[in-house]
Each structure stands twice: as structure tokens, then as C-alpha cells.
Design a protein around this motif. Structure first.
Motif, PDB file in Angstrom:
ATOM      1  N   LEU A 141       0.065 -38.403  61.322  1.00  0.00           N
ATOM      2  CA  LEU A 141      -0.177 -37.689  60.064  1.00  0.00           C
ATOM      3  C   LEU A 141      -1.472 -36.871  60.089  1.00  0.00           C
ATOM      4  O   LEU A 141      -1.510 -35.729  59.612  1.00  0.00           O
ATOM      5  N   ILE A 142      -2.535 -37.421  60.650  1.00  0.00           N
ATOM      6  CA  ILE A 142      -3.810 -36.708  60.662  1.00  0.00           C
ATOM      7  C   ILE A 142      -3.708 -35.423  61.485  1.00  0.00           C
ATOM      8  O   ILE A 142      -4.172 -34.351  61.058  1.00  0.00           O
ATOM      9  N   VAL A 144     -12.449 -32.393  56.666  1.00  0.00           N
ATOM     10  CA  VAL A 144     -12.765 -33.087  57.916  1.00  0.00           C
ATOM     11  C   VAL A 144     -12.112 -34.470  57.885  1.00  0.00           C
ATOM     12  O   VAL A 144     -12.450 -35.310  57.051  1.00  0.00           O
ATOM     13  N   PHE A 145     -11.170 -34.665  58.792  1.00  0.00           N
ATOM     14  CA  PHE A 145     -10.534 -35.977  58.933  1.00  0.00           C
ATOM     15  C   PHE A 145     -11.144 -36.641  60.172  1.00  0.00           C
ATOM     16  O   PHE A 145     -10.725 -36.386  61.307  1.00  0.00           O
ATOM     17  N   ASP A 146     -12.126 -37.506  59.961  1.00  0.00           N
ATOM     18  CA  ASP A 146     -12.836 -38.122  61.084  1.00  0.00           C
ATOM     19  C   ASP A 146     -12.298 -39.526  61.354  1.00  0.00           C
ATOM     20  O   ASP A 146     -11.261 -39.931  60.816  1.00  0.00           O
ATOM     21  N   GLU A 147     -13.048 -40.280  62.172  1.00  0.00           N
ATOM     22  CA  GLU A 147     -12.586 -41.617  62.567  1.00  0.00           C
ATOM     23  C   GLU A 147     -12.568 -42.599  61.399  1.00  0.00           C
ATOM     24  O   GLU A 147     -11.965 -43.687  61.487  1.00  0.00           O
ATOM     25  N   GLY A 199     -12.908 -40.683  52.416  1.00  0.00           N
ATOM     26  CA  GLY A 199     -14.043 -41.167  51.649  1.00  0.00           C
ATOM     27  C   GLY A 199     -14.482 -40.204  50.568  1.00  0.00           C
ATOM     28  O   GLY A 199     -14.882 -40.626  49.476  1.00  0.00           O
ATOM     29  N   SER A 200     -14.406 -38.907  50.840  1.00  0.00           N
ATOM     30  CA  SER A 200     -14.783 -37.908  49.843  1.00  0.00           C
ATOM     31  C   SER A 200     -13.586 -37.084  49.371  1.00  0.00           C
ATOM     32  O   SER A 200     -13.623 -36.485  48.304  1.00  0.00           O
TER      33      SER A 200
END
Length: 414
Positions: free
Chosen positions: A9-10, A21-24, A53-54
Motif C-alpha cells: 500500500l505505501i 512523506v511515508f517513512d518507516e 503521525g501527522s
């Protein structure tokens, strides 16, 4: 078609939402797999929640079958129609519709705002939580989206084009049969509630007069394309807080009677009232307060809806309908006589069947649950016939309390 999973999905989202931004630390949750019913069930579609998170969003993909039953075929392009109607309703009532970020026509995917900062009211009501202005907000949403997609407001050609675009014959059939005939192609009674209950529920279901009313309502539902209805407006298809509402799951949108959405939602209110009569409360005073809240909500759904609708009609209807004597009074009375019938059908179709119904399932004592469901079916029976004589919304509320008193007296609790 590219089928989404938690694992891919990411990588799918990143090019579609390059500004995010899709980070770890990004999490992906598949709705319906956690065992937490309060997040929703993803009954028809594959639904994911993605958060870094945001920023948080919901990703919804439709395949050519129901997620929970691959033998039940549905058109995958229903997601495109849902995307279209969300865009339309956002233009009418942006405060009640989640933001939509994009639609992928090839893979039948759309991405929208995550509204889980609010709560699904069905599960909160079942915990005796009372939201300020829930019924008012629902009525505002219905009146606005109904009037401004009706021929009272739209030019006739545009109205017909809109009706054609949202025809949705396969999804219509799900409702036409499920609500009025048998739920999802079958109607198994809940034998866990005892043979006496099954005999009672089966008797109501097969009784010729009740059957006739259901089929008359089905015919009206099919024939009366008055506005674009939500089509599946119940307390699990929205997020709410005090003075806040976001309506979701709009894939069942098509033209229908003005009174249908109100009736469908009112069926949930009836379930909550019957459930509250028999489920546990900290005190009898709190039970009384909650049940009064539900009855007030039922009354408010109607009074606010017709007030808003008639106000829009006064200000914005086409010249054809300006200053027609008695037109608004006829509208109010027609809705008053229609919506209790749809409420009875909506509640009957779930309450008498084997499928889970959280409003009643919150009751752990089997005998008390059987009482709650029986009471609700008795209310359905009363209002589906008595509605033809209603002159005010108080007549409807009176019937609910009348049936409750009769049933409590019958079982020796009054």
C-alpha cells in the motif's frame, strides 16, 4: 487490476500523494481485521487506514465481489460513483463529508480523509453515550443533500442526467431485496434467541398484511426517484462527536424517496430504544435519560429535516413551485407517513435475521436480548400500519411508547 495489500500500500500511495512523506514510522491497518468492531467492518470493500503521525487517510478499494462473501458479485466501479457523489455532496455540505484526495479509475481505489478523530455513533450509543446535536446534524445533512439534488431545485434535464449517472442497478437490487424481502438473499432467524422468538419473528415476517406493506414500500422505493438518497444511512456509516458529523459509505447512492434515508436511520434509533429498555445501565435514571434522548432524536430527525427542506424550497426552488398553496404541507405529511414504514423495514430486516446487529448484541443475557429484539419487531409492526393515520410526529413517538408499555405489561415488568 492492482490489488492492494498492507504490504504494497505505501509504495502504491507515494506517487499519488507525493507531498506526503511515508517513512518507516508509517502504520497501515486493514479495517475489519483487528477484531475491533468500533473501527468499522469493511463488509463490502477492502479498506485501509494509513498514518505517518501527522497525516492520516483511508484507502478504499472495490473488487467485483463482497469482501466477506466472494460469491456475491458487485460492480467494482461502484467506487467511482461513490467518489463522484462525495465530491457533489462536499459542494453542498462540506462540513458533513470527508475530504477526498484522489481516485484511481483503473484500480477502483479512492483515498479520503481519516475521520477517526470522531467516533462511529452506533457503538457509542450502545455504551449509552449521547452526542449533542447528532440528530440535528443528520437532519441538516439529509435535507440539504436531498433538496439540492431534487427536481425542486435542479433543471429537469440536469436532474435526469444525475439520476441516470447514479442508476446503480446492481446496488439498488441489494437494497430492494435486502430491506424489503430478505437480507442478502436469505433470511435465517436467530435460533440462539429461543424457539419462542423464532416463532414470533417468523410469524411477523410471513404474515400477509405485513408482507403486503413491505412490498408496497418496496414498490415506492423503486418507483419514486425524488432525489439522490444516501441509500445506506445508518449509525455505522458516519463519524460523530458533539456538534460534529462526517457521513461515509456513499456507494449505495441512487434516486429514491425523500423519506427513505430518514426511515433507514430511524430504524437504528428504534433498535437503540428497544435495546436500552433491556440492557444494563448504572441506574434506572440513566436508562430513562438515554431513552428520552433517543425519542427526542427521532422527533428531531423529522422536525429539523422538514423545516430545513421547506426553507430551501422557499428560498431556492424553481419558479414552477414558487408559492404553490399547500405544497410544503403536503411534503411534510407525505414524509411523515413514509419514513416510519422504511424504518420498520430497515429494522425488521436486521432484527429478525441471524446477522450480527451491534445495537442488540451488546446485551449479553440471551433472554433480555430476545426481549429487546421482540419489542423492536412489535414497534415495527405497529408503525408500519399506523403510519397511514399519522398527522404529527408526536403520533409516531406515541406509538413507540404505547408498544413498549404493552410489552412490559405482557412480560410482567409494568
Amino acid at each position: 487490476m492492482y490489488q492492494l495489500t498492507k504490504e504494497n500500500l505505501i509504495s502504491y500511495l507515494q506517487p499519488h500523494l507525493p507531498q506526503i512523506v511515508f517513512d518507516e514510522n508509517t502504520t497501515v491497518t486493514k479495517i475489519g481485521d483487528s477484531g475491533n468492531d468500533e473501527e468499522g467492518d469493511g463488509y463490502l470493500n477492502f479498506i485501509y487506514k494509513v498514518s505517518n503521525g501527522s497525516f492520516s487517510c483511508v484507502v478504499k478499494q472495490a473488487l467485483e465481489y463482497m469482501r466477506h462473501n466472494e460469491t456475491k458479485k458487485l460492480p467494482a466501479n461502484r467506487n467511482k460513483l461513490e467518489y463522484d457523489i462525495m465530491a457533489l455532496r462536499s459542494a453542498i455540505v462540506p462540513e458533513y463529508v470527508p475530504k477526498v484526495y484522489f481516485y484511481d479509475v483503473e484500480n477502483h481505489v479512492f483515498v479520503m480523509e481519516d475521520c477517526s478523530y470522531l467516533k462511529i455513533p452506533r457503538f457509542q450509543l450502545s455504551k449509552n453515550v449521547m452526542y449533542d446535536n447528532l440528530a440535528e446534524n443528520c437532519a441538516h445533512y439529509m435535507a440539504s443533500t436531498h433538496f439540492y439534488t431534487s427536481e425542486y431545485y435542479l433543471e429537469t434535464g440536469i436532474f435526469r442526467d444525475l439520476a441516470s449517472h447514479f442508476m446503480s442497478p446492481r446496488l439498488r437490487q441489494v437494497m430492494e431485496d435486502g430491506i424489503f424481502v430478505n437480507l442478502f438473499g436469505y433470511h435465517e432467524f436467530d435460533y440462539n434467541l429461543g424457539s419462542e422468538f423464532v416463532k414470533f419473528a417468523e410469524g411477523i415476517t410471513k404474515e400477509p398484511a405485513f408482507l403486503r406493506e413491505r412490498y408496497n414500500l418496496r414498490h415506492s422505493f423503486i418507483s419514486m426517484g425524488e432525489c439522490l438518497v444516501h441509500g445506506d444511512l445508518h449509525t455505522s456509516n458516519m463519524f460523530a462527536g458533539d456538534n460534529a458529523l462526517k457521513v461515509i459509505d456513499m456507494e449505495f447512492t441512487f434516486t429514491g424517496p425523500f423519506g427513505f434515508d430518514m426511515g433507514y436511520l430511524a430504524g437504528n434509533y428504534i433498535a437503540q430504544y428497544a435495546s436500552a429498555t433491556f440492557r444494563d445501565f448504572p441506574s434506572e435514571g440513566e436508562r430513562k435519560t438515554f431513552k428520552s434522548y433517543i425519542l427526542h432524536g427521532l422527533k428531531t430527525l423529522y422536525t429539523t429535516y422538514v423545516k430545513d427542506f421547506c426553507g430551501y424550497c422557499h428560498d431556492d426552488c424553481k419558479d414552477y413551485y414558487k408559492d404553490v398553496p399547500g405544497l410544503q404541507d403536503d411534503f411534510k405529511l407525505t414524509v411523515l407517513k413514509e419514513f416510519p414504514g422504511y424504518a420498520a423495514c430497515a429494522n425488521w430486516s436486521r432484527a429478525s435475521s441471524l446477522l450480527p446487529y451491534p445495537d442488540y448484541d451488546v446485551i449479553t443475557d440471551v433472554k433480555e436480548k430476545a426481549h429487546a429484539v421482540t419489542l423492536s419487531l412489535m414497534i415495527d409492526w405497529q408503525i408500519i400500519f399506523a403510519r397511514h393515520k399519522y398527522q404529527t410526529i408526536d403520533d409516531f413517538i406515541h406509538d413507540i411508547k404505547y408498544v413498549e408499555r404493552r410489552y412490559l405489561k405482557h412480560i410482567g415488568r409494568l
